[in-house]
Write an enzyme that holds these catalytic residues in place. Sequence first.
Site, PDB file in Angstrom:
ATOM      1  CD  GLU A  12     -53.187  40.146  27.327  1.00  0.00           C
ATOM      2  OE1 GLU A  12     -54.031  39.641  26.879  1.00  0.00           O
ATOM      3  OE2 GLU A  12     -52.156  40.831  26.798  1.00  0.00           O
ATOM      4  CG  ASP A 196     -64.299  38.186  24.108  1.00  0.00           C
ATOM      5  OD1 ASP A 196     -63.102  38.839  24.527  1.00  0.00           O
ATOM      6  OD2 ASP A 196     -64.564  38.157  23.181  1.00  0.00           O
TER       7      ASP A 196
END
Length: 229
Positions: A12, A196
């Site tokens: 990230e 997701d």
Amino acid sequence: MKLAIMGAMPEEIAPILEKIGTYTTTEFAGNRYYEATYNNVDLVIAYSKIGKVFSTLTAATMIEHFGAQKLLFSGVAGAISSELKVGDLIVATKLSQHDLDITAFGHPFGYVPEGKVFVETDAQLLALSKIVASEMGLHVKEGIIATGDQFVANEERKNWIGSTFGADALEMEGGSVAVVCDALHVPFFILRAISDAADMDASFSFDAFLESSAKISAEFVMKMVEKLG
Ligand code: ADE
């Protein structure tokens, strides 16, 4: 002005460190903090490790030890809203902790005495994100993000979080970072790109899209940094 940019996982913050190029590294409290000046903004960057406890430690350290005056979080999330697909961006308007439960004492989910179910994000940073989104020609959803120390890969749990908190997405750090920033009066902003759908395929989807979605979020956050300079 010193700005914190935070993620939870190496993936990230990697695109952010790559973009900045040169930085100094400091070890503190079991973590690494990267400092640099970018477009006239002093930055402290770190990934916390996953979950509410580590993210609390990192956010508090960035503010109290490194002197950050604003905090931007960049990372990935599981979608609850059917509007959100892999790679889409969501900006939190407010955040809650979906796994905080003293309902046995008559309190609502996500609440403890002297706390609040929802912590609101900074209006100015939200407004800035709208400008950046329109300049980038991107649709960025604004919504509620629910946080908990669980990787949700279960339709029933996901739907419960959606209906209990009105949440559009879920992850594992935003709600705790929000509590820290709110308590220390530091304006903050939580951005997530969907990796997701928090369903039975979530772990496969997460592994497949972590890197690409993290990059989408990081690129957006860096555009915001450029505007804050
Ligand atoms: N971050 C990204 N996807 C997630 C999920 N399904 N559960 C918790 N955190 C997430």
